[in-house]
Design a protein around this motif. Structure first.
Motif, PDB file in Angstrom:
ATOM      1  N   GLU A  84       0.792  -1.223   0.269  1.00 43.66           N
ATOM      2  CA  GLU A  84       0.006   0.108  -0.142  1.00 43.66           C
ATOM      3  C   GLU A  84       0.859   1.375  -0.003  1.00 43.66           C
ATOM      4  O   GLU A  84       0.698   2.372  -0.703  1.00 43.66           O
ATOM      5  CB  GLU A  84      -0.896  -0.007   1.149  1.00 43.66           C
ATOM      6  N   ARG A  88       1.274   4.335  -3.225  1.00 44.04           N
ATOM      7  CA  ARG A  88       1.100   5.721  -2.945  1.00 44.04           C
ATOM      8  C   ARG A  88       1.778   6.757  -3.650  1.00 44.04           C
ATOM      9  O   ARG A  88       1.627   7.906  -3.800  1.00 44.04           O
ATOM     10  CB  ARG A  88       0.954   6.233  -1.612  1.00 44.04           C
ATOM     11  N   ARG A 135       0.069  15.545   1.221  1.00 45.53           N
ATOM     12  CA  ARG A 135      -1.208  15.150   1.804  1.00 45.53           C
ATOM     13  C   ARG A 135      -2.281  15.202   0.789  1.00 45.53           C
ATOM     14  O   ARG A 135      -3.203  14.338   0.688  1.00 45.53           O
ATOM     15  CB  ARG A 135      -1.424  16.073   2.954  1.00 45.53           C
ATOM     16  N   TYR A 136      -2.209  16.192  -0.310  1.00 43.12           N
ATOM     17  CA  TYR A 136      -3.240  16.459  -1.413  1.00 43.12           C
ATOM     18  C   TYR A 136      -3.125  15.132  -2.154  1.00 43.12           C
ATOM     19  O   TYR A 136      -4.562  14.671  -2.560  1.00 43.12           O
ATOM     20  CB  TYR A 136      -2.912  17.594  -2.049  1.00 43.12           C
ATOM     21  N   LEU A 137      -2.171  14.825  -2.616  1.00 41.17           N
ATOM     22  CA  LEU A 137      -2.010  13.650  -3.395  1.00 41.17           C
ATOM     23  C   LEU A 137      -1.997  12.229  -2.780  1.00 41.17           C
ATOM     24  O   LEU A 137      -1.806  11.193  -3.293  1.00 41.17           O
ATOM     25  CB  LEU A 137      -0.953  13.592  -4.405  1.00 41.17           C
ATOM     26  N   LYS A 138      -2.075  12.224  -1.336  1.00 40.48           N
ATOM     27  CA  LYS A 138      -2.069  11.141  -0.475  1.00 40.48           C
ATOM     28  C   LYS A 138      -0.861  10.230  -0.725  1.00 40.48           C
ATOM     29  O   LYS A 138      -0.929   8.937  -0.632  1.00 40.48           O
ATOM     30  CB  LYS A 138      -3.386  10.182  -0.917  1.00 40.48           C
ATOM     31  N   ALA A 139       0.462  10.867  -0.948  1.00 38.36           N
ATOM     32  CA  ALA A 139       1.591  10.182  -1.137  1.00 38.36           C
ATOM     33  C   ALA A 139       2.131   9.665  -0.077  1.00 38.36           C
ATOM     34  O   ALA A 139       1.650   9.942   0.946  1.00 38.36           O
ATOM     35  CB  ALA A 139       2.527  11.014  -1.702  1.00 38.36           C
ATOM     36  N   ILE A 140       2.972   8.648  -0.181  1.00 39.19           N
ATOM     37  CA  ILE A 140       3.444   8.165   1.180  1.00 39.19           C
ATOM     38  C   ILE A 140       4.793   9.150   1.736  1.00 39.19           C
ATOM     39  O   ILE A 140       5.217   9.152   2.837  1.00 39.19           O
ATOM     40  CB  ILE A 140       4.119   6.733   0.908  1.00 39.19           C
ATOM     41  N   GLU A 162       4.170  11.012   5.077  1.00 38.93           N
ATOM     42  CA  GLU A 162       2.684  11.152   4.628  1.00 38.93           C
ATOM     43  C   GLU A 162       1.906  12.234   5.168  1.00 38.93           C
ATOM     44  O   GLU A 162       0.970  12.690   4.707  1.00 38.93           O
ATOM     45  CB  GLU A 162       2.120   9.778   4.953  1.00 38.93           C
ATOM     46  N   ASP A 163       2.449  12.649   6.319  1.00 43.21           N
ATOM     47  CA  ASP A 163       1.662  13.627   7.121  1.00 43.21           C
ATOM     48  C   ASP A 163       1.962  15.083   6.571  1.00 43.21           C
ATOM     49  O   ASP A 163       1.403  16.297   7.012  1.00 43.21           O
ATOM     50  CB  ASP A 163       1.844  13.756   8.586  1.00 43.21           C
ATOM     51  N   LYS A 392       0.531  17.073  13.934  1.00 38.19           N
ATOM     52  CA  LYS A 392      -0.011  15.816  13.897  1.00 38.19           C
ATOM     53  C   LYS A 392      -0.379  15.162  15.162  1.00 38.19           C
ATOM     54  O   LYS A 392      -1.478  14.334  15.086  1.00 38.19           O
ATOM     55  CB  LYS A 392       1.084  14.667  13.299  1.00 38.19           C
TER      56      LYS A 392
END
Length: 564
Positions: A84, A88, A135-140, A162-163, A392
């Motif tokens: 997963e 990402r 965060r916008y692209l939900k990347a790792i 990722e945060d 966070k």
């Protein structure tokens, strides 16, 4: 030189894995022992956040090989997190420095070779937009190629998780372990770019992310109606210092209503040599020389300037003599704390669990203001990554509502859309705040004087001692160890009430930092820079006048200088 240093040099000099340009550069330093030692006595350190160093050939330099190695270590760490995480992908941004675009492609193509998609900005972008984009692209993860405000011979490689915050202590240590396990550079082979694009492992991004980021920045604006009232008269001079801030800051200021924003022409376009300044740092008044000239010509009310990757911003205003004077990061931070909290109180109320976050070397003035408004203040170690960690934490626990974070080194963030200091949102809020005082018939300088009168006089100072190379690093460590093992009883005539040793405590991550809390509202702090070969000495005082503040600051700094 030791044998390992010589072996490292000879490997890079003769091995056909390294390209001709690299080997030619190393032939030129043959016989120069000091230069060879500095380039090869160690691997460029991956600290909390990433790499930073002089561009050039060698293990202790930043180049495509050290970029590849760091990226392979990051890729190995991502792969260890499972399928997963791999799916990402990683976002990559870069600034206007030498080799930034080339290093970006090296990193992206190493990721692609590991079946990890790279989302690459098609042109230079501010560092805070990278934080937002993760965060916008939900990347790792995210990578930004920048050396912030360092001189032009530097570049760097910062890693975000990722945060959207820079990797802090634990994550950095785990990624470092992966990097240190890479002993054979031959196995780090980037994928061909065309092949990576066909496999959709190299994807350019841009306008959609830009629009979403700008919208999030504008959401932090507090007094749009007031801006429109003064927009035709209020003049702002802006300099991006040849960096990434030009387009986003001009766009934001225009879209929230400012009509008279004048950009310094000779500093508007990207220039990796930063040819109009000795040092592209908005903390330095010299960097504003051209901007001040334009401001005088136009009788501007405010000057703002951002560093090359647009995460720091400096503000210059007219003082009581009518001369343009740069405000310190601490002064701007205190002004913004007052502006944000008083505006929220007036308009919709301050959240009951609101919090301001600052660093341990930042002035106490902002904390005093926040507490007067009934708002908690949390301190972190130096570095905005620690403020990002707090955001966070508050998000996960729900215990606090983050309003604003800042540090003395000209870094500010309002809101939580990004997790790093953002000169775009800070430029917007500083401009808005200055316009607010203008509407009241006051300059921003007069606004600061009013705060001093209300909350007390605070003054801080910072001195940096540059100590380059292996010997310099040893001197920095030895100096701190001397102060740690034999701490002074008094500094500058003021008794030491408490010694805070951040290498031996459990409240914050361990760090080689010493802070001396003195009697009579004063403190002194010593720490090595995390990004430059410098020992940094900070102090802060509170008094009943600025004149008495200056006397106390001088006494403290003179004592430390003599000791060192």
């Amino acid at each position: 030189m030791d044998l390992q240093t010589i072996k490292n040099y000879e490997t890079w000099l003769f091995d056909p894995y390294f390209d001709d340009k690299t080997r030619e550069e190393l032939k030129e330093i043959m016989g120069k022992e000091k230069e060879i030692e500095d380039r090869f006595y160690r691997d460029l350190e991956f600290g909390t956040g990433g790499l930073r160093g002089v561009i050039g050939a060698g293990t202790n330099r930043i180049n495509k090989y050290t970029i590849r190695k760091a990226t392979q270590g990051l890729a190995n760490y991502i792969k260890a997190q499972g399928e997963e995480a791999i799916d990402r992908g990683v976002v990559i941004a870069y600034d206007s420095r030498h080799m930034s675009k080339e290093f970006t492609e090296e990193a992206a193509l190493v990721l692609a070779a590991n079946d990890i998609k790279a989302y690459v900005f098609e042109d230079l972008r501010p560092t805070p937009e990278l934080s937002f984009a993760v965060r916008y692209l939900k990347a790792i993860a995210g990578i930004v190629i920048t050396a912030s405000h360092n001189p032009p011979e530097y570049n760097g490689y910062k890693v975000y998780w990722e945060d959207g915050a820079q990797v802090a202590t634990r994550l950095a240590e785990e990624i470092t372990k992966e990097i240190q396990q890479i002993h054979d550079l031959y196995k780090v082979i980037p994928m061909n770019k065309e092949e990576a694009q066909r496999a959709k492992l190299f994807q350019y991004i841009g306008e959609e992310v830009d629009d979403a980021y700008i919208k999030s920045v504008k959401n932090q604006s507090l007094r749009g109606e007031m801006i429109r009232k003064v927009a035709k008269d209020f003049k702002i001079v802006f300099t991006p210092l040849h960096g990434t801030g030009n387009l986003p800051i001009r766009r934001v200021l225009k879209e929230i209503g400012f009509e008279k924003v004048l950009v310094v022409p000779d500093q508007a376009l990207p220039d990796p040599n930063f040819s109009t300044v000795a040092y592209p740092n908005p903390e330095e008044e010299a960097a504003f020389q051209l901007a001040i000239g334009l401001a005088k010509q136009e009788d501007a009310h405010l000057i703002i300037g951002t560093d090359p990757d647009c995460d720091r911003v400096g503000a210059v205003v007219k003082n009581k003599e009518g001369k343009y004077s740069i405000l310190t990061g601490n002064q701007v931070g205190a002004l913004l704390v007052e502006y944000i909290l008083s505006t929220l109180k007036e308009k919709q109320g301050i959240p009951a669990n609101a919090v301001i976050v600052k660093t341990i070397v930042t002035s106490e003035m902002g904390a005093v203001i926040a507490k007067q408004h009934g708002v908690d203040v949390v301190n972190t170690l130096t570095g905005f990554k620690y403020i990002g960690e707090k955001i966070k934490e508050f998000e996960e626990t729900g215990e606090k509502t983050f309003l604003f974070g800042y540090e003395e080194s000209y870094g500010y963030l309002a809101g939580t859309y990004a997790r790093d200091k953002d000169a775009v949102v800070a430029s917007m809020l500083i401009s808005e705040m200055a316009a607010f005082y203008y509407a009241k018939g006051m300059t921003l300088y007069e606004g600061l004087m009013a705060l001093y009168k209300k909350y007390g006089y605070y003054l801080e100072d910072l001195k940096s001692i540059t100590l380059k190379g292996k010997e310099g690093m040893e001197k920095i460590q030895n100096t701190l160890e001397i102060f740690r093992s034999n701490p002074p009883i008094e500094i500058g005539g003021y008794k030491v009430a408490l010694v805070e040793d951040y290498l031996n405590q459990n409240k914050l991550p361990k760090s080689n930092v010493l802070k001396f809390i003195l009697e009579d509202n004063a403190w002194v702090c010593l720490r090595p820079s995390g990004t430059e070969p410098k020992l940094k000495i900070y102090c802060g005082v509170a008094e009943d006048s600025l004149e008495n503040c200056r006397k106390k600051v001088n006494a403290l700094m003179n004592y430390i200088a003599e000791k060192i």
